[in-house]
Enzyme design. Structure first.
Site, short mmCIF file in Angstrom:
data_model
loop_
_atom_site.label_atom_id
_atom_site.label_comp_id
_atom_site.label_asym_id
_atom_site.label_seq_id
_atom_site.Cartn_x
_atom_site.Cartn_y
_atom_site.Cartn_z
N LYS A 33 -38.94 -72.06 43.48
CA LYS A 33 -38.50 -71.88 42.10
C LYS A 33 -37.05 -71.37 42.09
CE LYS A 33 -40.32 -67.16 41.75
NZ LYS A 33 -41.17 -66.24 40.96
N ARG A 129 -48.69 -58.47 33.92
CA ARG A 129 -47.64 -59.38 33.47
C ARG A 129 -48.34 -60.64 32.99
NH1 ARG A 129 -43.17 -61.29 37.79
NH2 ARG A 129 -45.01 -62.45 38.51
N TYR A 253 -8.59 -53.47 39.80
CA TYR A 253 -8.86 -52.96 38.46
C TYR A 253 -9.34 -51.51 38.52
CZ TYR A 253 -8.70 -57.73 36.58
OH TYR A 253 -8.31 -58.99 36.20
N MET A 301 -13.41 -61.14 39.31
CA MET A 301 -14.19 -62.33 39.01
C MET A 301 -14.12 -63.36 40.14
SD MET A 301 -13.98 -64.90 35.73
CE MET A 301 -14.54 -63.65 34.56
#
Length: 360
Positions: A33, A129, A253, A301
């Site tokens: 999956k 679940r 950053y 990024m």
């Protein structure tokens, strides 16, 4: 071309499947999956199909992708069907389905299938679940087993805390599963990757290895068994810039890293948009031409920065390994306070290259 890439070792994938099947002592559905946890579902299924007992996916869209690629082995829908009209597709494409909710039981009982279906009936043994309560599970068993549209039933549950080896919850779930299934003559499925690697006393007919197929350790610490896993994915890139900074200068950053000494900084073409963890801390190991160098500064990024001060020969074009045999994806995930599942599934932009033919 941008140098970031993921190398997928299909021989390692086959090795890990064989280990899972050996540990399970029965049959094993290879869980592919989420695009095989970021490894490419079609290529992984094609590589495993000659020896796999079947595959497991989350939904019918993932199953149809495999069928359209020519995969003919059994495919189980782990979440079952979401709409009544999916049952016709399940029958048409010869898929197996989990049934885990009362409405799915009713829909299946009302469906006039052109061929008998293989159904996996799921018990909620404590994860809370998906899965039927013990009362609904027994009622569904009695109702479905005699219907002409049902070929056979497999009884299953899912372990919630098998990756916590000191936790008693797994034994409690196994007992609840055994008690609820008592007297029901059918195959069973209980063990996932941590169940296979950490709970050898549990037995069932079908196991469902997922994370371990891809060589990742589901536990915080290694063991003799997890040491036998081979990493399937290796994420690599290259240095694209090098600069020298004096002491006191920041990097990246937010100035999260400030050089305490004259520092040689390398910029690597790999960022959080590629799937590398954005909040990886300073000091996270990055392999530069086989030598461990610490990550410095905030991950951007498209880029990250490493300290090359102790690696004076590294330069533009030097190869970099973000995870693989070292650092292992599970180790990197733990250092970054994320899961190995997130790292593997999050690799969206990086092109994959396969090391061996799919049908080798």
């Amino acid at each position: 071309m941008r140098p970031a890439q993921a190398l997928i070792d299909l021989d390692a994938l086959r090795h890990n499947y064989r280990l899972a099947r050996q540990l399970g002592g029965g049959k094993a559905l290879a869980v592919v999956k989420a695009d095989a946890y970021g490894h490419g579902a079609v290529r992984c299924a094609q590589a495993l199909e000659p020896e796999a007992d079947g595959f497991a996916v989350a939904c019918i869209e993932e199953a149809l992708e495999l069928r359209q690629a020519g995969v003919r082995a059994p495919i189980l829908l782990l979440e079952g069907f979401f709409e009544h009209d999916e049952l016709a597709l399940i029958a048409e494409h010869d898929l197996w389905t989990v049934v885990a909710t009362p409405w799915q039981v009713r829909a299946l009982a009302e469906f006039r299938s052109p061929r008998p279906l293989r159904v996996w009936l799921k018990l909620d043994s404590g994860m809370h679940r998906l899965g039927l309560s013990p009362e609904d599970f027994r009622a569904a068993w009695l109702h479905l087993r005699g219907l002409p549209q049902i070929d056979s039933l497999v009884l299953m549950t899912h372990l919630a805390q098998a990756d916590e080896l000191e936790c008693s919850r797994t034994d409690e779930q196994a007992v609840a599963f055994a008690l609820t299934c008592g007297g029901m003559r059918a195959e069973t499925s209980l063990r996932n990757s941590p169940g296979l690697l950490g709970w050898p006393a549990l037995r069932n007919d079908w196991s469902r290895p997922g994370l371990m197929l891809y060589g990742a350790n589901p536990f915080p610490q290694p063991s003799e068994l997890t040491a036998q896993l081979r990493p399937v994915m290796t994420v690599r890139s290259r240095i694209i810039s090098v600069r020298d900074l004096p002491a006191g200068e920041p990097v990246g950053y937010g100035a999260r890293f400030v050089a305490e000494r004259p520092t040689r900084v390398g910029v690597v073409a790999m960022g959080y948009a590629d799937g590398y963890p954005q909040f990886a801390p300073n000091g996270t190991p990055v392999l530069v031409d086989g030598k461990v160098c610490p990550l410095i500064g905030r991950v951007s990024m498209d880029m990250l920065t490493v300290d090359l001060t102790e690696h004076p020969h590294a330069d533009v074009g030097t190869p970099v390994q973000l995870w693989g045999d070292a650092p292992q994806v599970s180790t990197l995930a733990a250092q970054c306070n994320v899961s190995a599942y997130q790292l593997l599934c999050g690799l969206k932009r990086v092109p994959r290259h396969y090391s061996t033919p799919a049908h080798a």
